[in-house]
Design a protein around this motif. Structure first.
Motif, PDB file in Angstrom:
ATOM      1  N   UNK A  63      38.545  49.540  20.011  1.00 22.34           N
ATOM      2  CA  UNK A  63      39.616  49.541  20.989  1.00 22.34           C
ATOM      3  C   UNK A  63      40.123  48.140  20.955  1.00 22.34           C
ATOM      4  N   UNK A  64      41.582  48.027  20.624  1.00 24.43           N
ATOM      5  CA  UNK A  64      42.284  46.942  20.371  1.00 24.43           C
ATOM      6  C   UNK A  64      43.568  46.611  20.977  1.00 24.43           C
ATOM      7  N   UNK A  65      44.071  45.588  21.144  1.00 27.19           N
ATOM      8  CA  UNK A  65      44.985  45.220  22.079  1.00 27.19           C
ATOM      9  C   UNK A  65      46.476  45.549  21.928  1.00 27.19           C
ATOM     10  N   UNK A  66      47.250  46.147  22.788  1.00 25.73           N
ATOM     11  CA  UNK A  66      48.432  46.431  22.369  1.00 25.73           C
ATOM     12  C   UNK A  66      49.308  45.376  21.608  1.00 25.73           C
ATOM     13  N   UNK A  67      50.088  45.687  20.563  1.00 32.01           N
ATOM     14  CA  UNK A  67      50.697  44.727  19.850  1.00 32.01           C
ATOM     15  C   UNK A  67      50.107  43.956  18.868  1.00 32.01           C
ATOM     16  N   UNK A  94      51.218  59.125  20.259  1.00 33.45           N
ATOM     17  CA  UNK A  94      51.303  58.209  18.820  1.00 33.45           C
ATOM     18  C   UNK A  94      51.770  58.687  17.836  1.00 33.45           C
ATOM     19  N   UNK A  95      52.810  58.583  17.234  1.00 32.38           N
ATOM     20  CA  UNK A  95      53.306  59.321  16.061  1.00 32.38           C
ATOM     21  C   UNK A  95      54.284  59.980  16.290  1.00 32.38           C
ATOM     22  N   UNK A  96      54.508  60.188  17.492  1.00 30.90           N
ATOM     23  CA  UNK A  96      55.752  61.360  17.865  1.00 30.90           C
ATOM     24  C   UNK A  96      57.207  60.497  17.799  1.00 30.90           C
ATOM     25  N   UNK A 101      57.080  52.399  19.801  1.00 27.47           N
ATOM     26  CA  UNK A 101      56.399  51.355  20.069  1.00 27.47           C
ATOM     27  C   UNK A 101      54.838  51.512  19.890  1.00 27.47           C
ATOM     28  N   UNK A 102      54.327  52.466  20.669  1.00 32.82           N
ATOM     29  CA  UNK A 102      52.988  52.629  20.300  1.00 32.82           C
ATOM     30  C   UNK A 102      52.522  53.165  19.336  1.00 32.82           C
ATOM     31  N   UNK A 103      53.703  53.853  18.420  1.00 29.66           N
ATOM     32  CA  UNK A 103      53.186  54.306  17.043  1.00 29.66           C
ATOM     33  C   UNK A 103      53.064  52.955  16.105  1.00 29.66           C
ATOM     34  N   UNK A 104      53.606  52.030  16.238  1.00 31.65           N
ATOM     35  CA  UNK A 104      53.716  50.803  15.485  1.00 31.65           C
ATOM     36  C   UNK A 104      52.155  50.113  15.757  1.00 31.65           C
ATOM     37  N   UNK A 229      62.073  43.154  23.938  1.00 32.51           N
ATOM     38  CA  UNK A 229      62.063  43.992  25.345  1.00 32.51           C
ATOM     39  C   UNK A 229      63.020  45.206  25.140  1.00 32.51           C
ATOM     40  N   UNK A 230      63.702  45.279  23.910  1.00 24.56           N
ATOM     41  CA  UNK A 230      64.529  46.597  24.053  1.00 24.56           C
ATOM     42  C   UNK A 230      63.757  47.762  23.537  1.00 24.56           C
ATOM     43  N   UNK A 231      62.653  47.758  22.834  1.00 23.63           N
ATOM     44  CA  UNK A 231      61.793  48.963  22.728  1.00 23.63           C
ATOM     45  C   UNK A 231      60.836  49.134  23.889  1.00 23.63           C
ATOM     46  N   UNK A 232      60.578  48.202  24.646  1.00 22.27           N
ATOM     47  CA  UNK A 232      59.473  48.508  25.908  1.00 22.27           C
ATOM     48  C   UNK A 232      60.613  48.890  27.027  1.00 22.27           C
ATOM     49  N   UNK A 233      61.484  48.596  26.978  1.00 15.82           N
ATOM     50  CA  UNK A 233      62.719  49.144  27.976  1.00 15.82           C
ATOM     51  C   UNK A 233      63.237  50.694  27.545  1.00 15.82           C
ATOM     52  N   UNK A 234      63.181  50.897  26.380  1.00 15.14           N
ATOM     53  CA  UNK A 234      63.289  52.324  26.014  1.00 15.14           C
ATOM     54  C   UNK A 234      62.330  53.223  26.384  1.00 15.14           C
ATOM     55  N   UNK A 235      60.990  52.584  26.272  1.00 20.30           N
ATOM     56  CA  UNK A 235      59.801  53.524  26.641  1.00 20.30           C
ATOM     57  C   UNK A 235      59.899  53.797  28.250  1.00 20.30           C
TER      58      UNK A 235
END
Length: 279
Positions: A63-67, A94-96, A101-104, A229-235
């Motif tokens: 289990x590793x941290x986001x980012x 993830x991967x979809x 963001x989460x895919x990366x 912030x853009x990708x997070x706001x898109x999510x």
């Protein structure tokens, strides 16, 4: 011997208690090993400390941290040449498409496991029931609960259920080479969760919709660089429009019982019991 990473966190702390109850040998990795039972010092960014933490280990709960997940997943896999099995916590979808963001964060680790020759299980949980505990200060202050997702729904899942699924994957071979999307049994929006909490606490609670502009200001105030912030706001927008409205039966198939509902979780959470007692 199992190495539990993220042992002091939401899922890891629950998994450690389950391993203790089962009498299973494990080590809990932490930068500060005094914080966790069976603690061993380890830092994802220190290869030598990872090798020491992994010494004598054949199975890892990863289990590793986001980012930082991609970098840290690969660091653990690179340091554990003797490993036999890894159970990795990823993220839903993830991967979809539209979940870049989460895919990366998680896809590199998932792909590395798939080609590693190891036994592996990938857990992709939805939003946690425990995320709502961040609302407690606002509830105590009588302030509205912010909803950056509007009425968008998620299959919110109890982290205790995730830990039980992880335990099953760690201790048996039944779940090898499987990817599970872990959700609760129902779709709930933030306003619906707040309504449930209000009923349990016996007090009127309300939500307030948070615009994209205000969400960006909130992210910047949390120290997130403006370029990120853009990708997070898109999510957030994707969730607002139903992009996370997913319920699966993976928890029930693994645990052979129904997943915990949000209301069941809230009724048993010690923080919320303490808050209810103050009413």
């Amino acid at each position: 011997m199992i190495l539990v990473t993220g042992a002091s966190g939401t899922i890891g702390s629950r998994l450690v208690r389950l391993l203790d109850a089962q009498g299973v040998g494990y080590k809990a990795m932490s930068r500060d090993p005094q914080r966790v039972p069976n603690g061993v010092q380890g830092d994802y960014d220190d290869p030598e400390s990872l090798k020491r933490a992994l010494d004598g280990v054949d199975t890892v709960f990863l289990l590793t941290a986001p980012g930082f997940a991609a970098k840290h997943d690969l660091a653990v896999l690179g340091a554990g040449a003797q490993l036999r099995k890894v159970v990795k916590v990823s993220a839903i979808k993830t991967g979809e498409p539209d979940f870049e963001v989460t895919g990366a964060w998680h896809l590199p680790g998932e792909q590395a496991l798939a080609t590693s020759g190891l036994e592996w299980t990938v857990l992709r949980p939805s939003s946690f029931t425990t995320n709502s505990l961040a609302w407690v200060p606002r509830i105590e202050a009588g302030e509205p609960i912010p909803s950056p997702y509007g009425n968008g729904q998620s299959g919110v899942v109890d982290p205790a259920d995730i830990a039980e699924v992880a335990l099953a994957a760690l201790l048996t071979d039944e779940h090898d080479k499987q990817t599970y999307t872990l959700t609760g049994p129902e779709l709930l929006s933030v306003p619906q969760q707040v309504a449930i909490l209000g009923k349990l606490l016996g007090r009127p609670l309300r939500t307030v919709d948070v615009s994209r502009e205000q969400s960006k200001k909130n992210l910047l105030a949390q120290g997130i660089p403006e370029a990120d912030t853009g990708p997070v706001l898109d999510s957030f927008e994707l969730m607002r429009n139903g992009g996370n409205a997913v319920v699966t039966d993976d928890v029930s198939r693994v645990l052979r019982r129904s997943p915990t509902t949000f209301e069941q979780w809230a009724q048993n959470d010690e923080h919320l019991k303490t808050l209810a007692a103050k009413v």
